[in-house]
Design an enzyme around this catalytic site. Structure first.
Site, PDB file in Angstrom:
ATOM      1  N   ARG A  91      26.109 -12.414  37.244  1.00 20.97           N
ATOM      2  CA  ARG A  91      25.283 -13.154  38.184  1.00 20.97           C
ATOM      3  C   ARG A  91      26.145 -13.978  39.139  1.00 20.97           C
ATOM      4  O   ARG A  91      25.643 -14.627  40.022  1.00 20.97           O
ATOM      5  CB  ARG A  91      24.424 -14.082  37.334  1.00 20.97           C
ATOM      6  CG  ARG A  91      23.117 -14.575  37.854  1.00 20.97           C
ATOM      7  CD  ARG A  91      22.062 -13.531  38.017  1.00 20.97           C
ATOM      8  NE  ARG A  91      20.749 -14.111  37.985  1.00 20.97           N
ATOM      9  CZ  ARG A  91      19.753 -13.679  37.221  1.00 20.97           C
ATOM     10  NH1 ARG A  91      19.924 -12.650  36.430  1.00 20.97           N
ATOM     11  NH2 ARG A  91      18.578 -14.256  37.269  1.00 20.97           N
ATOM     12  N   ARG A 130       3.651 -10.810  39.190  1.00 27.85           N
ATOM     13  CA  ARG A 130       4.384 -10.267  38.046  1.00 27.85           C
ATOM     14  C   ARG A 130       3.802 -10.763  36.723  1.00 27.85           C
ATOM     15  O   ARG A 130       3.470 -11.935  36.586  1.00 27.85           O
ATOM     16  CB  ARG A 130       5.836 -10.736  38.191  1.00 27.85           C
ATOM     17  CG  ARG A 130       6.801 -10.049  37.328  1.00 27.85           C
ATOM     18  CD  ARG A 130       8.115  -9.978  38.015  1.00 27.85           C
ATOM     19  NE  ARG A 130       8.851 -11.233  37.954  1.00 27.85           N
ATOM     20  CZ  ARG A 130      10.152 -11.291  38.246  1.00 27.85           C
ATOM     21  NH1 ARG A 130      10.814 -10.215  38.603  1.00 27.85           N
ATOM     22  NH2 ARG A 130      10.768 -12.447  38.196  1.00 27.85           N
ATOM     23  N   ARG A 163       5.649 -15.389  33.668  1.00 24.68           N
ATOM     24  CA  ARG A 163       6.857 -16.108  33.252  1.00 24.68           C
ATOM     25  C   ARG A 163       6.837 -17.543  33.747  1.00 24.68           C
ATOM     26  O   ARG A 163       6.399 -17.812  34.850  1.00 24.68           O
ATOM     27  CB  ARG A 163       8.085 -15.397  33.823  1.00 24.68           C
ATOM     28  CG  ARG A 163       8.563 -14.300  32.935  1.00 24.68           C
ATOM     29  CD  ARG A 163       9.611 -13.478  33.593  1.00 24.68           C
ATOM     30  NE  ARG A 163      10.668 -14.266  34.248  1.00 24.68           N
ATOM     31  CZ  ARG A 163      11.745 -13.720  34.790  1.00 24.68           C
ATOM     32  NH1 ARG A 163      11.899 -12.410  34.759  1.00 24.68           N
ATOM     33  NH2 ARG A 163      12.660 -14.466  35.364  1.00 24.68           N
ATOM     34  N   ARG A 174      15.507 -19.987  42.484  1.00 20.74           N
ATOM     35  CA  ARG A 174      16.162 -18.752  42.009  1.00 20.74           C
ATOM     36  C   ARG A 174      16.656 -17.919  43.194  1.00 20.74           C
ATOM     37  O   ARG A 174      17.716 -17.310  43.132  1.00 20.74           O
ATOM     38  CB  ARG A 174      15.199 -17.962  41.118  1.00 20.74           C
ATOM     39  CG  ARG A 174      15.001 -18.663  39.763  1.00 20.74           C
ATOM     40  CD  ARG A 174      13.799 -18.162  39.020  1.00 20.74           C
ATOM     41  NE  ARG A 174      13.869 -16.756  38.730  1.00 20.74           N
ATOM     42  CZ  ARG A 174      12.806 -15.953  38.620  1.00 20.74           C
ATOM     43  NH1 ARG A 174      11.594 -16.453  38.774  1.00 20.74           N
ATOM     44  NH2 ARG A 174      12.961 -14.704  38.337  1.00 20.74           N
TER      45      ARG A 174
END
Ligand code: AMP
Length: 214
Positions: A91, A130, A163, A174
């Site tokens: 990452r 999502r 989530r 993010r």
């Protein structure tokens, strides 16, 4: 063992595409660093307890935590035919360097690096819809990949959840973290990066990815 690195912003479809590819090919194994961490949080392990706050804030957890999990996982793979689809790790550049060290120890190397490209506006829509199954990890989308029965996992019957880090504020963090820390990996991997259009049906995107894998 072969290693495929999937790069792309949160919501670019890395996990969904990896899931699609693994169902079609038994040698492929999807490794999501986010799933490993969420599992550790759920089980309340020391690593999970440390990671929890960072994840809720949409920040990267300390490199050592996730690097150890990936090293343990790769070290435990016995079948040399395995192809690992790494989704979410590395990452940042430090993790990419750590990965090189892990792979050297097991005499393996990266075979492909794929960057899934999706415009920001689409990412926001994708993340908002999502849903995932906390029991088996399967991923869905209310519009693009709905389960057969609303709110229920097709694979295991678990109750689907959103989530905790998919709320608008955390998503923005993010995306910022992706731009600042993860996107530089495109330069780090240089000519090895294969750019793939991440728009379209899951099957189409998965086929495009498959085509560029070495
Ligand atoms: P993901 O499921 O890949 O979107 O990851 C969810 C969250 O887990 C991220 O926002 C980070 O907090 C954490 N995470 C996942 N992979 C890594 C990683 N390689 N390094 C640091 N943190 C990570």
């Amino acid at each position: 063992m072969k290693i495929v690195i999937l790069l792309g912003a949160p919501g670019s479809g890395k996990g969904t595409v990896a899931g699609q590819l693994t169902t079609a090919d038994a040698a492929l194994r999807h490794v999501s660093s986010g799933d490993l961490l969420r599992d550790a949080v759920r089980r309340g392990t020391p690593a999970g307890k440390e990671a929890d706050g960072y994840m809720k804030a949409g920040k990267l957890v300390p490199d050592t935590i996730i690097a150890q999990m990936i090293a343990d996982l790769i070290g435990g793979i016995q079948d040399s035919n395995t192809v690992l689809l790494l989704d979410g790790f590395p990452r940042n550049v430090a993790q990419a360097e750590t990965l090189d060290g892990i792979l050297k120890k097991v005499n393996s190397e990266i075979s492909s690096v794929v960057l899934l490209e999706v415009p920001d506006a689409v990412i926001v829509e994708r993340i908002a819809g999502r849903r995932s199954c906390p029991k088996c990890g399967a991923g869905y989308h209310v519009k693009f990949l709905p389960p057969k029965q609303e709110g229920i996992c097709d694979a295991c019957g678990g109750e689907l959840v959103t989530r905790k880090d998919d709320n608008p504020e955390t998503v923005q963090n993010r995306l910022d973290v992706y731009r600042e820390q993860t996107f530089p990996l495109v330069e780090f991997y240089g000519s090895r990066v294969k750019k793939v259009d991440g728009l379209g049906q899951v099957e189409e995107v998965a086929a495009r990815v498959k085509k560029v894998l070495d």
